[in-house]
Write a protein that holds these residues in place. Structure first.
Motif, short mmCIF file in Angstrom:
data_model
loop_
_atom_site.label_atom_id
_atom_site.label_comp_id
_atom_site.label_asym_id
_atom_site.label_seq_id
_atom_site.Cartn_x
_atom_site.Cartn_y
_atom_site.Cartn_z
N VAL A 1 20.19 49.58 -13.41
CA VAL A 1 21.91 50.03 -13.02
C VAL A 1 23.19 49.64 -13.73
O VAL A 1 23.53 48.28 -13.60
CB VAL A 1 21.59 50.66 -12.28
N PRO A 2 24.51 49.68 -14.52
CA PRO A 2 25.05 49.69 -15.23
C PRO A 2 26.41 49.68 -13.85
O PRO A 2 27.18 50.50 -13.96
CB PRO A 2 25.78 50.32 -16.25
N TRP A 3 26.16 48.51 -13.13
CA TRP A 3 26.66 48.71 -11.97
C TRP A 3 28.68 48.45 -12.42
O TRP A 3 29.51 49.65 -12.02
CB TRP A 3 26.30 47.30 -11.27
N MET A 4 29.14 47.51 -13.12
CA MET A 4 30.25 47.75 -13.57
C MET A 4 30.73 48.78 -14.50
O MET A 4 32.02 49.24 -13.91
CB MET A 4 30.75 46.56 -14.84
N ALA A 5 29.91 49.46 -15.15
CA ALA A 5 30.34 50.71 -15.50
C ALA A 5 30.75 51.87 -14.66
O ALA A 5 31.62 52.67 -14.84
CB ALA A 5 29.45 50.98 -16.59
N TYR A 6 29.60 52.05 -13.02
CA TYR A 6 29.83 52.68 -12.70
C TYR A 6 31.28 52.50 -11.77
O TYR A 6 31.79 53.45 -11.26
CB TYR A 6 28.98 52.73 -12.04
N GLU A 7 31.69 51.50 -11.42
CA GLU A 7 32.47 51.10 -10.67
C GLU A 7 33.48 50.82 -11.58
O GLU A 7 35.03 51.36 -11.12
CB GLU A 7 32.39 49.26 -10.11
N THR A 8 33.91 50.95 -12.44
CA THR A 8 35.22 51.06 -13.54
C THR A 8 35.35 52.29 -13.36
O THR A 8 36.49 53.20 -13.21
CB THR A 8 34.68 50.83 -14.63
N ASP A 9 34.31 53.73 -13.68
CA ASP A 9 34.81 54.92 -13.89
C ASP A 9 34.97 55.37 -12.49
O ASP A 9 35.90 56.33 -12.37
CB ASP A 9 33.41 55.74 -13.90
N ALA A 10 34.72 54.68 -11.19
CA ALA A 10 35.21 54.84 -9.80
C ALA A 10 36.38 54.57 -9.72
O ALA A 10 37.59 55.48 -9.21
CB ALA A 10 33.57 54.58 -8.74
N ARG A 11 36.94 53.43 -10.10
CA ARG A 11 38.37 52.92 -9.88
C ARG A 11 38.82 54.14 -11.07
O ARG A 11 40.32 54.54 -10.33
CB ARG A 11 38.49 51.86 -10.51
N THR A 12 38.79 54.38 -12.53
CA THR A 12 39.49 55.13 -13.35
C THR A 12 39.61 56.50 -12.08
O THR A 12 41.34 57.19 -11.97
CB THR A 12 39.20 55.46 -14.38
N ASN A 13 38.68 57.21 -11.89
CA ASN A 13 38.73 58.15 -11.14
C ASN A 13 39.96 58.56 -10.19
O ASN A 13 40.24 59.69 -10.04
CB ASN A 13 37.26 59.09 -11.00
#
Length: 160
Positions: free
Chosen positions: A53-65
């Protein structure tokens, strides 16, 4: 001890936007701090597949959105010009929002209708918050485009 803080849960739905708009107006009226919280989760299928699971990518997307949703709904800054603070937290939405509101005066969540199997599968974040939070909980309904069109038609008939 309760603080003069209003916590609001946000997501990309009309219900999330309605809750955010309501909470921002209420915070301004009360002179309260507004704590904006977006809770994200890893898709169950991804987690169950055993894939990395690419945790950092998911969190970055969540922050951006979350930043985009807030800016589109109430603006990127408050009335004083200060940037809005958005907490982005990984977890289950209901329990995470209840925990985030532990010392708040109020928790604001959006509501939408879940019926049948979708309620069984997805549950209701607003119901969880209403039954578990230790502060006042305001559940703000979303107004769907179809609902407003029906209301406009009913108003036109009432005026005729």
């Amino acid at each position: 001890m309760s603080t003069n803080t209003i916590v609001v849960g946000v997501d990309e739905t009309p219900a999330g936007a309605a809750a955010l708009s309501w909470a921002a107006r209420e915070a301004e009226l009360r002179g309260a701090a507004l704590k904006i919280v977006h809770v994200w989760q890893i898709d169950a299928a991804v987690a169950m597949a055993g894939a990395e699971v690419p945790w950092m990518a998911y969190e970055t997307d969540a922050r951006t959105n979350a930043g985009r949703w807030v800016a589109e709904t109430i603006g990127a800054e408050d009335a004083s010009g200060a940037p809005r603070r958005i907490d982005v937290i990984q977890g289950a939405p209901g329990p995470t929002l209840v925990e985030a509101s532990r010392d708040a005066a109020m928790l604001v969540v959006g509501t939408r209708v879940h019926t049948g199997i979708s309620r069984v599968l997805f549950g209701s974040v607003s119901h969880y918050c209403l039954t578990h939070a230790q502060c006042v909980v305001v559940a703000v309904p979303s107004v769907a485009a179809d609902d407003s069109a029906d209301r406009d038609g009913a108003d036109a008939l009432a005026d005729a």
